[in-house]
Design a protein around this motif. Structure first.
Motif, PDB file in Angstrom:
ATOM      1  N   ALA A  80       0.886  -1.282  -0.041  1.00  0.00           N
ATOM      2  CA  ALA A  80       0.012  -0.030  -0.029  1.00  0.00           C
ATOM      3  C   ALA A  80       1.004   1.191   0.042  1.00  0.00           C
ATOM      4  O   ALA A  80       0.476   2.338  -0.922  1.00  0.00           O
ATOM      5  N   CYS A  81       1.880   1.227   0.996  1.00  0.00           N
ATOM      6  CA  CYS A  81       2.759   2.381   0.746  1.00  0.00           C
ATOM      7  C   CYS A  81       3.623   2.607  -0.241  1.00  0.00           C
ATOM      8  O   CYS A  81       3.774   3.599  -0.976  1.00  0.00           O
ATOM      9  N   GLU A  82       4.083   1.199  -1.000  1.00  0.00           N
ATOM     10  CA  GLU A  82       4.904   1.500  -2.274  1.00  0.00           C
ATOM     11  C   GLU A  82       3.734   2.170  -3.363  1.00  0.00           C
ATOM     12  O   GLU A  82       4.151   3.009  -4.081  1.00  0.00           O
ATOM     13  N   ARG A  83       2.574   1.676  -3.461  1.00  0.00           N
ATOM     14  CA  ARG A  83       1.656   2.216  -4.438  1.00  0.00           C
ATOM     15  C   ARG A  83       1.313   3.731  -4.063  1.00  0.00           C
ATOM     16  O   ARG A  83       1.418   4.346  -5.093  1.00  0.00           O
ATOM     17  N   VAL A  84       1.186   4.362  -2.966  1.00  0.00           N
ATOM     18  CA  VAL A  84       0.895   5.550  -2.714  1.00  0.00           C
ATOM     19  C   VAL A  84       2.282   6.338  -3.127  1.00  0.00           C
ATOM     20  O   VAL A  84       1.947   7.599  -4.027  1.00  0.00           O
ATOM     21  N   LEU A  85       3.247   5.947  -2.811  1.00  0.00           N
ATOM     22  CA  LEU A  85       4.542   6.545  -3.195  1.00  0.00           C
ATOM     23  C   LEU A  85       5.068   6.520  -4.655  1.00  0.00           C
ATOM     24  O   LEU A  85       5.401   7.720  -5.298  1.00  0.00           O
ATOM     25  N   VAL A  86       4.648   5.566  -5.319  1.00  0.00           N
ATOM     26  CA  VAL A  86       4.651   5.732  -6.992  1.00  0.00           C
ATOM     27  C   VAL A  86       3.573   6.695  -7.407  1.00  0.00           C
ATOM     28  O   VAL A  86       4.202   7.269  -8.389  1.00  0.00           O
ATOM     29  N   GLU A  87       2.602   6.622  -6.949  1.00  0.00           N
ATOM     30  CA  GLU A  87       1.690   7.619  -7.553  1.00  0.00           C
ATOM     31  C   GLU A  87       1.967   8.962  -7.292  1.00  0.00           C
ATOM     32  O   GLU A  87       1.872   9.811  -8.041  1.00  0.00           O
ATOM     33  N   LYS A  88       2.383   9.257  -5.910  1.00  0.00           N
ATOM     34  CA  LYS A  88       2.833  10.661  -5.923  1.00  0.00           C
ATOM     35  C   LYS A  88       4.203  11.007  -6.724  1.00  0.00           C
ATOM     36  O   LYS A  88       4.548  12.014  -7.176  1.00  0.00           O
ATOM     37  N   MET A  89       4.755   9.988  -7.048  1.00  0.00           N
ATOM     38  CA  MET A  89       6.161  10.321  -7.700  1.00  0.00           C
ATOM     39  C   MET A  89       5.809  10.673  -9.319  1.00  0.00           C
ATOM     40  O   MET A  89       6.381  11.583 -10.139  1.00  0.00           O
ATOM     41  N   LEU A  90       4.744   9.816  -9.912  1.00  0.00           N
ATOM     42  CA  LEU A  90       4.456   9.810 -11.007  1.00  0.00           C
ATOM     43  C   LEU A  90       3.323  11.086 -11.434  1.00  0.00           C
ATOM     44  O   LEU A  90       3.458  11.683 -12.648  1.00  0.00           O
ATOM     45  N   HIS A  91       2.538  11.474 -10.405  1.00  0.00           N
ATOM     46  CA  HIS A  91       1.469  12.496 -10.512  1.00  0.00           C
ATOM     47  C   HIS A  91       1.683  13.720  -9.673  1.00  0.00           C
ATOM     48  O   HIS A  91       0.839  14.486  -9.747  1.00  0.00           O
ATOM     49  N   GLY A  92       2.672  13.606  -9.044  1.00  0.00           N
ATOM     50  CA  GLY A  92       3.149  14.664  -8.394  1.00  0.00           C
ATOM     51  C   GLY A  92       2.296  15.013  -7.134  1.00  0.00           C
ATOM     52  O   GLY A  92       1.758  15.351  -6.388  1.00  0.00           O
TER      53      GLY A  92
END
Length: 92
Positions: A80-92
């Motif tokens: 879950a943490c990984e998904r949130v971090l990747v989304e933040k990296m890709l979408h700001g």
């Protein structure tokens, strides 16, 4: 509980990253402990049979099952943490 967890994950990327590390550490420890204890429990049951059951080996096997569920929960928290971090990296 789910909504609160999601709010915590989206609060700040550093909090998410630290939680990811915590989940990873706890999950790794639980998995290692699970492997070592399950091996010993299986060996004890196979060598001692009924005596092992009388000494609580089946109870310990149930505890190992619960430890496995804990390790799975830690893995899911990590993902879950990984998904949130990747989304933040890709979408700001």
């Amino acid at each position: 509980m789910g909504a609160t967890f999601v709010k915590i994950l989206h609060f700040h990327w550093l909090v998410t990253f630290l939680l990811m590390g915590l989940f990873s550490l706890l999950g790794a420890f639980a998995s290692l402990n699970l492997f070592m204890t399950f091996s010993a429990n299986f060996r004890f049951l196979s060598e001692q049979g009924v005596m092992a059951v009388m000494e609580g080996a089946l109870v310990q096997l149930g505890q190992l099952f619960l430890t496995g569920l804990f390790a799975l929960a830690m893995y899911l928290g990590f993902k879950a943490c990984e998904r949130v971090l990747v989304e933040k990296m890709l979408h700001g």
